[in-house]
Design a protein around this motif. Structure first.
Motif, PDB file in Angstrom:
ATOM      1  N   ALA A   9       9.597   6.303  -2.854  1.00 36.44           N
ATOM      2  CA  ALA A   9       9.152   7.844  -3.544  1.00 36.44           C
ATOM      3  C   ALA A   9       8.697   7.288  -4.283  1.00 36.44           C
ATOM      4  CB  ALA A   9      10.440   8.887  -3.218  1.00 36.44           C
ATOM      5  N   SER A  10       8.771   6.239  -5.315  1.00 38.04           N
ATOM      6  CA  SER A  10       7.991   6.241  -6.455  1.00 38.04           C
ATOM      7  C   SER A  10       6.385   6.352  -6.191  1.00 38.04           C
ATOM      8  CB  SER A  10       8.984   5.259  -7.329  1.00 38.04           C
ATOM      9  OG  SER A  10       8.790   4.196  -6.509  1.00 38.04           O
ATOM     10  N   GLY A  11       6.160   5.083  -4.642  1.00 41.96           N
ATOM     11  CA  GLY A  11       4.587   4.728  -4.381  1.00 41.96           C
ATOM     12  C   GLY A  11       3.755   5.747  -5.104  1.00 41.96           C
ATOM     13  N   LEU A  12       3.036   4.693  -4.136  1.00 44.54           N
ATOM     14  CA  LEU A  12       0.979   5.948  -4.276  1.00 44.54           C
ATOM     15  C   LEU A  12       1.179   6.722  -3.513  1.00 44.54           C
ATOM     16  CD1 LEU A  12      -1.598   5.691  -4.750  1.00 44.54           C
ATOM     17  CD2 LEU A  12      -2.004   5.032  -2.550  1.00 44.54           C
ATOM     18  N   GLY A  38       3.868   8.505  -1.589  1.00 45.76           N
ATOM     19  CA  GLY A  38       5.680   9.097  -2.238  1.00 45.76           C
ATOM     20  C   GLY A  38       4.591   9.909  -3.567  1.00 45.76           C
ATOM     21  N   LEU A  70      15.525   8.001  -2.263  1.00 49.43           N
ATOM     22  CA  LEU A  70      16.490   7.362  -1.652  1.00 49.43           C
ATOM     23  C   LEU A  70      16.053   6.037  -3.544  1.00 49.43           C
ATOM     24  CD1 LEU A  70      17.316   5.878   1.827  1.00 49.43           C
ATOM     25  CD2 LEU A  70      19.065   7.034  -0.062  1.00 49.43           C
ATOM     26  N   PRO A 120      18.729  -1.712  -0.403  1.00 53.77           N
ATOM     27  CA  PRO A 120      18.418  -2.265   0.678  1.00 53.77           C
ATOM     28  C   PRO A 120      18.902  -3.433   1.352  1.00 53.77           C
ATOM     29  CG  PRO A 120      16.933  -0.568  -0.100  1.00 53.77           C
ATOM     30  CD  PRO A 120      17.910  -1.567  -1.066  1.00 53.77           C
ATOM     31  N   CYS A 153       8.961   2.716   1.870  1.00 56.35           N
ATOM     32  CA  CYS A 153       9.798   0.921   1.353  1.00 56.35           C
ATOM     33  C   CYS A 153       8.150   0.065   1.261  1.00 56.35           C
ATOM     34  CB  CYS A 153      10.516   0.806   0.906  1.00 56.35           C
ATOM     35  SG  CYS A 153      11.821   2.013   0.733  1.00 56.35           S
ATOM     36  N   ILE A 166       0.766  -4.972  -1.178  1.00 53.92           N
ATOM     37  CA  ILE A 166       0.854  -6.262   0.221  1.00 53.92           C
ATOM     38  C   ILE A 166      -0.153  -7.218  -0.838  1.00 53.92           C
ATOM     39  CG2 ILE A 166      -0.501  -6.578   1.783  1.00 53.92           C
ATOM     40  CD1 ILE A 166       1.618  -5.849   3.920  1.00 53.92           C
ATOM     41  N   SER A 205      11.020  -7.272   2.181  1.00 58.05           N
ATOM     42  CA  SER A 205      11.451  -5.812   2.081  1.00 58.05           C
ATOM     43  C   SER A 205      10.164  -4.611   2.346  1.00 58.05           C
ATOM     44  CB  SER A 205       9.872  -5.804   0.455  1.00 58.05           C
ATOM     45  OG  SER A 205       8.703  -5.460   0.340  1.00 58.05           O
ATOM     46  N   ARG A 206      10.009  -4.475   3.830  1.00 59.25           N
ATOM     47  CA  ARG A 206      10.130  -3.583   5.023  1.00 59.25           C
ATOM     48  C   ARG A 206      10.576  -3.879   6.107  1.00 59.25           C
ATOM     49  NH1 ARG A 206       5.417  -5.083   1.580  1.00 59.25           N
ATOM     50  NH2 ARG A 206       4.254  -3.204   1.805  1.00 59.25           N
ATOM     51  N   PRO A 218      14.651  -2.561   4.673  1.00 55.80           N
ATOM     52  CA  PRO A 218      15.009  -1.130   4.442  1.00 55.80           C
ATOM     53  C   PRO A 218      15.571  -0.620   6.201  1.00 55.80           C
ATOM     54  CG  PRO A 218      13.605  -2.148   1.969  1.00 55.80           C
ATOM     55  CD  PRO A 218      13.904  -3.177   3.979  1.00 55.80           C
ATOM     56  N   ALA A 251       7.196   4.131   7.770  1.00 48.53           N
ATOM     57  CA  ALA A 251       5.658   3.128   7.989  1.00 48.53           C
ATOM     58  C   ALA A 251       5.810   2.428   8.379  1.00 48.53           C
ATOM     59  CB  ALA A 251       5.778   2.883   6.324  1.00 48.53           C
ATOM     60  N   TRP A 287       7.745  -4.937  12.071  1.00 47.64           N
ATOM     61  CA  TRP A 287       8.976  -3.959  10.958  1.00 47.64           C
ATOM     62  C   TRP A 287       9.184  -2.503  11.606  1.00 47.64           C
ATOM     63  CZ3 TRP A 287       3.803  -1.904   7.091  1.00 47.64           C
ATOM     64  CH2 TRP A 287       3.890  -1.253   6.034  1.00 47.64           C
ATOM     65  N   GLY A 320      -3.848   2.856   7.162  1.00 43.18           N
ATOM     66  CA  GLY A 320      -5.087   1.874   7.000  1.00 43.18           C
ATOM     67  C   GLY A 320      -5.301   2.509   5.228  1.00 43.18           C
ATOM     68  N   VAL A 323      -5.615   3.582   1.885  1.00 44.78           N
ATOM     69  CA  VAL A 323      -5.128   5.149   1.059  1.00 44.78           C
ATOM     70  C   VAL A 323      -5.726   5.127   0.511  1.00 44.78           C
ATOM     71  CG1 VAL A 323      -4.146   7.073   0.172  1.00 44.78           C
ATOM     72  CG2 VAL A 323      -3.139   5.058   2.683  1.00 44.78           C
TER      73      VAL A 323
HETATM   74  N1  LIG Z   1      -1.243   2.385   0.243  1.00 44.05           N
HETATM   75  C1  LIG Z   1      -1.699   2.155   1.181  1.00 44.05           C
HETATM   76  O1  LIG Z   1      -3.248   1.992   0.932  1.00 44.05           O
HETATM   77  C2  LIG Z   1      -1.020   1.739   2.455  1.00 44.05           C
HETATM   78  C3  LIG Z   1      -1.874   1.296   3.992  1.00 44.05           C
HETATM   79  C4  LIG Z   1      -1.090   0.483   4.310  1.00 44.05           C
HETATM   80  C5  LIG Z   1       0.328   0.892   4.757  1.00 44.05           C
HETATM   81  N2  LIG Z   1       1.129   1.361   3.626  1.00 44.05           N
HETATM   82  C6  LIG Z   1       2.118   1.183   3.618  1.00 44.05           C
HETATM   83  O2  LIG Z   1       3.065   2.424   3.584  1.00 44.05           O
HETATM   84  C7  LIG Z   1       4.369   2.417   2.512  1.00 44.05           C
HETATM   85  C8  LIG Z   1       3.826   3.278   1.265  1.00 44.05           C
HETATM   86  O3  LIG Z   1       3.068   3.340   0.721  1.00 44.05           O
HETATM   87  P1  LIG Z   1       2.068   2.894  -1.104  1.00 44.05           P
HETATM   88  O4  LIG Z   1       0.991   2.401  -1.242  1.00 44.05           O
HETATM   89  O5  LIG Z   1       3.033   4.446  -1.468  1.00 44.05           O
HETATM   90  O6  LIG Z   1       3.300   2.282  -1.788  1.00 44.05           O
HETATM   91  P2  LIG Z   1       3.408   1.518  -2.860  1.00 44.05           P
HETATM   92  O7  LIG Z   1       2.749   2.249  -3.835  1.00 44.05           O
HETATM   93  O8  LIG Z   1       3.133   0.640  -2.665  1.00 44.05           O
HETATM   94  O9  LIG Z   1       5.274   1.992  -3.300  1.00 44.05           O
HETATM   95  C9  LIG Z   1       6.313   1.178  -2.187  1.00 44.05           C
HETATM   96  C10 LIG Z   1       8.204   1.601  -2.948  1.00 44.05           C
HETATM   97  O10 LIG Z   1       8.263   0.725  -1.952  1.00 44.05           O
HETATM   98  C11 LIG Z   1       9.409   0.513  -3.004  1.00 44.05           C
HETATM   99  N3  LIG Z   1       9.652  -0.824  -3.294  1.00 44.05           N
HETATM  100  C12 LIG Z   1       9.047  -1.708  -3.820  1.00 44.05           C
HETATM  101  N4  LIG Z   1       9.274  -2.975  -3.809  1.00 44.05           N
HETATM  102  C13 LIG Z   1      10.727  -2.857  -2.738  1.00 44.05           C
HETATM  103  C14 LIG Z   1      11.418  -3.404  -1.968  1.00 44.05           C
HETATM  104  N5  LIG Z   1      11.938  -4.832  -2.605  1.00 44.05           N
HETATM  105  N6  LIG Z   1      12.114  -2.881  -1.772  1.00 44.05           N
HETATM  106  C15 LIG Z   1      12.756  -1.754  -0.807  1.00 44.05           C
HETATM  107  N7  LIG Z   1      11.798  -1.369  -1.732  1.00 44.05           N
HETATM  108  C16 LIG Z   1      10.986  -1.221  -2.148  1.00 44.05           C
HETATM  109  C17 LIG Z   1       9.573   1.241  -4.131  1.00 44.05           C
HETATM  110  O11 LIG Z   1       9.387   2.547  -4.049  1.00 44.05           O
HETATM  111  P3  LIG Z   1      11.156   2.801  -4.952  1.00 44.05           P
HETATM  112  O12 LIG Z   1      11.326   1.768  -6.388  1.00 44.05           O
HETATM  113  O13 LIG Z   1      11.363   4.339  -5.289  1.00 44.05           O
HETATM  114  O14 LIG Z   1      11.972   2.004  -3.810  1.00 44.05           O
HETATM  115  C18 LIG Z   1       7.614   1.617  -4.571  1.00 44.05           C
HETATM  116  O15 LIG Z   1       7.174   2.898  -4.816  1.00 44.05           O
HETATM  117  C19 LIG Z   1       4.320   0.939   1.861  1.00 44.05           C
HETATM  118  O16 LIG Z   1       5.259  -0.395   2.952  1.00 44.05           O
HETATM  119  C20 LIG Z   1       3.252   0.554   2.325  1.00 44.05           C
HETATM  120  O17 LIG Z   1       3.134  -1.629   2.872  1.00 44.05           O
HETATM  121  C21 LIG Z   1       0.143   1.746   2.699  1.00 44.05           C
END
Ligand SMILES: NC(=O)c1ccc[n+]([C@@H]2O[C@H](COP(=O)([O-])OP(=O)(O)OC[C@H]3O[C@@H](n4cnc5c(N)ncnc54)[C@H](OP(=O)(O)O)[C@@H]3O)[C@@H](O)[C@H]2O)c1
Length: 296
Positions: free
Chosen positions: A8-11, A13, A30, A45, A65, A69, A85-86, A89, A108, A140, A159, A161
């Motif tokens: 939830a703490s990511g971009l 979420g 969570l 996880p 989660c 990348i 990490s994908r 969880p 995701a 995944w 894709g 974001v």
């Molecule tokens: N942003 C994009 O452009 C994009 C594109 C394609 C796919 N996605 C996928 O969409 C999902 C969310 O993207 P996002 O951009 O919000 O990602 P993000 O900003 O990198 O955040 C992912 C979150 O995953 C959790 N996390 C980090 N390390 C982890 C670990 N070792 N085990 C379990 N959880 C972990 C953390 O949340 P907590 O600390 O709250 O647990 C982190 O805030 C990701 O799976 C990403 O690969 C994103």
């Protein structure tokens, strides 16, 4: 609905949570540490543990989660962390959804599922491609299989974001501002994109639209090549982009494998499922999405 969000703490979420709350949903988070707020529940996880009672009354789980990348070069250890990490969880949450008969799991995944498709357009019926990221996405998605018999499982093949801060744009914007942005190589490779507003809007739409399950391409409706993306970003930032970036330079910075999979190739993916389900995109072209993102 009561919605439980992991990662939830990511971009995504951090934008999704206020959007869902504004829409009247109750959101629980969570967290991978001790819970400190009434809306937090603890989980671990890798150990497969979740705080007792976390799943009580939960109508939907949204799993976002994964370690970044493109945050570090892809060593063997880093690639393992990207995958674990994908997958871990997703397995834990799918098992929890199955055990509690949770109605919906939105998990995701990535648009790199399709690998490099060059000029060939792909929708959600296309098979998995080749390469490290395609394999990660395949595993995944497969990690949700325990929930398939009991739960509506939606797989978000997202894709890049485009957000005002962070993500790919957070890395590119300083380069473009210094006039160091340029198309990469031929610029003909596709760069699947979606605006943050549409990523959040479409997740919310999929949460409520009970008819949709399975893979969903989370990309804007008009695919853009790297050259088109570059021109649009230069124009949004009012910066010229005269110098192409040679692939060897990029490989030297990112490592050959990451450069090839993330920047030098990409799928020409279209959002067929979202279109058929009636989702209305806020940003239909990459120029529109980039102007909205950098203009904020
Ligand atoms: N942003 C994009 O452009 C994009 C594109 C394609 C796919 N996605 C996928 O969409 C999902 C969310 O993207 P996002 O951009 O919000 O990602 P993000 O900003 O990198 O955040 C992912 C979150 O995953 C959790 N996390 C980090 N390390 C982890 C670990 N070792 N085990 C379990 N959880 C972990 C953390 O949340 P907590 O600390 O709250 O647990 C982190 O805030 C990701 O799976 C990403 O690969 C994103």
């Amino acid at each position: 609905m009561r919605v439980m969000i992991a990662g939830a703490s990511g971009l995504i979420g951090t934008s999704l949570i206020p959007h869902l709350r504004h829409g009247g949903h109750e959101v629980l988070r969570l967290v991978r540490r001790e819970s400190r707020a009434p809306d937090e529940r603890t989980w671990d996880p890798p150990a497969g543990r979740m705080q007792d009672g976390s799943m009580d009354g939960v109508d939907a789980i949204i799993n976002l989660c994964g370690v970044g990348i493109a945050d570090r070069r892809w060593s063997g250890d880093r690639k393992q962390a990207i995958k674990d990490s994908r997958v871990e969880p997703s397995e834990v949450l799918a098992a929890a959804a199955a055990a509690h008969r949770t109605p919906t799991l939105i998990n995701a995944s990535g648009i790199n599922f399709y690998g490099d498709t060059q000029d060939r357009e792909v929708d959600e019926t296309a098979p998995v491609g080749t390469g490290f990221l395609a394999e990660v996405c395949r595993d995944w998605e497969a990690a949700t299989s325990a929930a398939q018999p009991t739960t509506r499982v939606v797989l978000l093949r997202t894709g890049a974001v485009l957000s005002p801060s962070g993500g790919m744009l957070g890395k590119l914007r300083p380069l473009f501002s210094l006039m160091l942005g340029g198309r990469i190589g031929s610029g003909r490779q596709y760069m699947p994109w979606i605006s943050l507003d549409d990523e959040v809007g479409a997740i919310s739409f999929l949460l409520e639209n009970q008819d949709v399950s399975g893979p969903v391409n989370m990309v804007g409706p008009q695919p853009a090549t790297n050259a088109e993306f570059t021109e649009a970003l230069g124009s949004a930032l009012r910066r010229p982009t005269p110098f192409p970036v040679p692939p060897p330079a990029l490989k030297a910075v990112l490592g050959a494998e990451m450069a090839r999979e993330l920047v030098l190739t990409g799928p020409r993916a279209v959002p067929s499922v979202l279109d058929k389900a009636g989702y209305r995109f806020q940003h239909r072209t990459v120029a529109d999405a980039l102007t909205a993102a950098v203009g904020r």
